[in-house]
Design an enzyme around this catalytic site. Structure first.
Site, mmCIF file in Angstrom:
data_model
loop_
_atom_site.group_PDB
_atom_site.id
_atom_site.type_symbol
_atom_site.label_atom_id
_atom_site.label_comp_id
_atom_site.label_asym_id
_atom_site.label_seq_id
_atom_site.Cartn_x
_atom_site.Cartn_y
_atom_site.Cartn_z
ATOM 1 N N ARG A 1 -5.961 31.932 -42.300
ATOM 2 C CA ARG A 1 -5.771 33.329 -41.898
ATOM 3 C C ARG A 1 -4.282 33.663 -41.928
ATOM 4 O O ARG A 1 -3.629 33.782 -40.897
ATOM 5 C CB ARG A 1 -6.376 33.569 -40.519
ATOM 6 N N GLN B 1 -5.265 36.928 -46.861
ATOM 7 C CA GLN B 1 -6.165 37.857 -46.187
ATOM 8 C C GLN B 1 -7.220 38.427 -47.129
ATOM 9 O O GLN B 1 -8.390 38.552 -46.772
ATOM 10 C CB GLN B 1 -5.354 38.988 -45.557
ATOM 11 N N ASP C 1 -10.220 36.037 -47.678
ATOM 12 C CA ASP C 1 -10.829 35.482 -46.465
ATOM 13 C C ASP C 1 -12.324 35.811 -46.385
ATOM 14 O O ASP C 1 -12.732 36.840 -45.857
ATOM 15 C CB ASP C 1 -10.091 36.031 -45.240
ATOM 16 N N SER D 1 -13.892 36.185 -42.698
ATOM 17 C CA SER D 1 -13.639 37.457 -42.023
ATOM 18 C C SER D 1 -14.452 38.585 -42.636
ATOM 19 O O SER D 1 -14.998 39.428 -41.921
ATOM 20 C CB SER D 1 -12.144 37.798 -42.073
ATOM 21 N N TYR E 1 -7.974 31.638 -34.213
ATOM 22 C CA TYR E 1 -9.278 31.327 -33.635
ATOM 23 C C TYR E 1 -9.122 31.016 -32.146
ATOM 24 O O TYR E 1 -8.115 30.466 -31.715
ATOM 25 C CB TYR E 1 -9.913 30.118 -34.327
#
Length: 376
Positions: A123, A128, A131, A134, A229
């Protein structure tokens, strides 16, 4: 020129497609030769001809073309027959669920081929757009609310009618990561009243910005990892958490849990005692059922009733919006591959020293190279 094969997930119940035709075209435009397994897009009404129109070739026997292939793209880990057919030069890219598939990881190591886990993408700012976790978690949060509303015996929004005023449903969202925040946003858009809790105090502002009330429970030291996280709580912290949350569960029509600890079993947050205090007809959606579940009594891919409370444990909630889930996965995959494309050599270069590859490569040249796994 790199030759790529796009292969369907071994999970027949998963309607998602790893790479849509328009994204496959982008790989062809880079300079790749793209093979697609016949029927890859059938679950979404996408034909073989749709892929061919974008420059792809179709194969009805994927294992038979492997000698011509460098890279295999999939939603998940390689199927047993594909793994058995891989040679040392092959690279398999997908969400590998390596923490739960330790025996398979060792088999991949023994076979000597390279595996890259999209669910291990770090992350970071540069990663991004790649990902997968996500992007799919966003859809999990949305789907959890829709599933809850479908099974709830009340309306979500307030309604003022000649027959009287109907009060809005009360939602309690546990966990304010990507899935939790999307669940909050979706429930608020439907007009529900939303409370939310997360042990990380840093997310309070995000929760409030979506129109929900942030519940504070003093647990002492908490926090998150460098990757964003939530850190695992101690047993006494979990117990304090449960005592405080019980009051909010008892006054809620819907509870949605999204609490997961990366690489570990999900914490049990909702006990049977808490469930028994909830109103008859209320609903709990266990969004962490795939990693052990947050709710006592939840069943993977099941729906059960306990004291009049419906407990939903559907796995892979992103599958319920398979078209958009496929679109997001395709974008993530193409962004990942494009990052490692070298125009001069017309090939992909997965440099083990790159920070993204360091985080996501699981096996390579007969070794388990992931620092996240303890399988040696």
């Amino acid at each position: 020129m790199n030759k790529v094969l796009v292969f369907k997930s071994q999970d027949d119940k998963d309607p998602r497609v790893p790479l849509l035709p328009e994204e496959a075209r982008k790989l062809c435009q880079l300079g790749c030769k793209v093979w697609v397994a016949a029927g890859l897009g059938s679950s979404l009404g996408i034909s073989n001809e749709d892929y061919e129109a974008e420059g792809c070739d179709i194969t009805s026997a994927p294992t038979e073309v492997l000698d011509e292939i460098d890279i295999v793209l999939s939603l998940g880990p390689p199927s047993p027959d594909m793994a058995a057919a891989y040679k040392a030069h092959h690279v398999h890219i997908g969400s590998l669920n390596a923490f739960q598939n330790g025996d398979q990881v060792r088999e991949w190591q023994d076979r000597g081929f390279t595996t890259i886990a999209l669910d291990f993408i770090p992350r970071t700012t540069i990663a991004q757009k790649m990902d997968v976790l996500s992007s799919q978690a966003n859809l999990v949060g949305y789907s959890a609310v829709i599933v809850a509303c479908y099974n709830l015996n009340k309306l979500a929004p307030m309604m003022m009618t000649p027959s009287g005023t109907i009060q809005p449903a009360r939602f309690f969202i546990l966990g304010a990561g990507v899935a939790g925040l999307q669940a909050i946003a979706t429930a608020r858009r439907l007009g529900a009243r939303v409370d939310a809790y997360d042990p990380r105090p840093d997310v309070e502002e995000q929760v409030k910005s979506l129109g929900a009330r942030f519940i504070q429970i003093k647990l002492g030291e908490t926090g998150q990892t460098k990757d964003g996280y939530a850190k695992a709580l101690k047993s006494d912290q979990i117990r304090e958490q449960q005592i405080a949350m019980a009051e909010y569960c008892a006054s809620s029509d819907v509870v949605i849990t999204t609490a997961q600890v990366f690489g570990k079993k999900a914490p049990k947050l909702i006990t049977r005692e808490m469930i028994e205090r909830m109103p008859h007809g209320s609903v709990i959606v266990d969004g962490a059922v795939e990693s052990g579940g947050n709710v006592e009594g939840s069943i993977a891919d099941g729906l059960v009733k306990v004291h009049g409370v419906t407990i939903i444990g559907y796995r892979n909630l992103a599958c319920r919006v398979a078209h958009d889930a496929s679109q997001m996965h395709s974008n993530n995959l193409v962004n990942f591959l494009s990052h490692f494309w070298v125009p001069d050599s017309q090939a992909f270069a997965f440099n083990p020293a790159d920070e993204i590859i360091q985080a996501s490569m699981v096996t390579h040249q007969g070794n388990i190279v992931s620092h996240r796994l303890n399988l040696h």
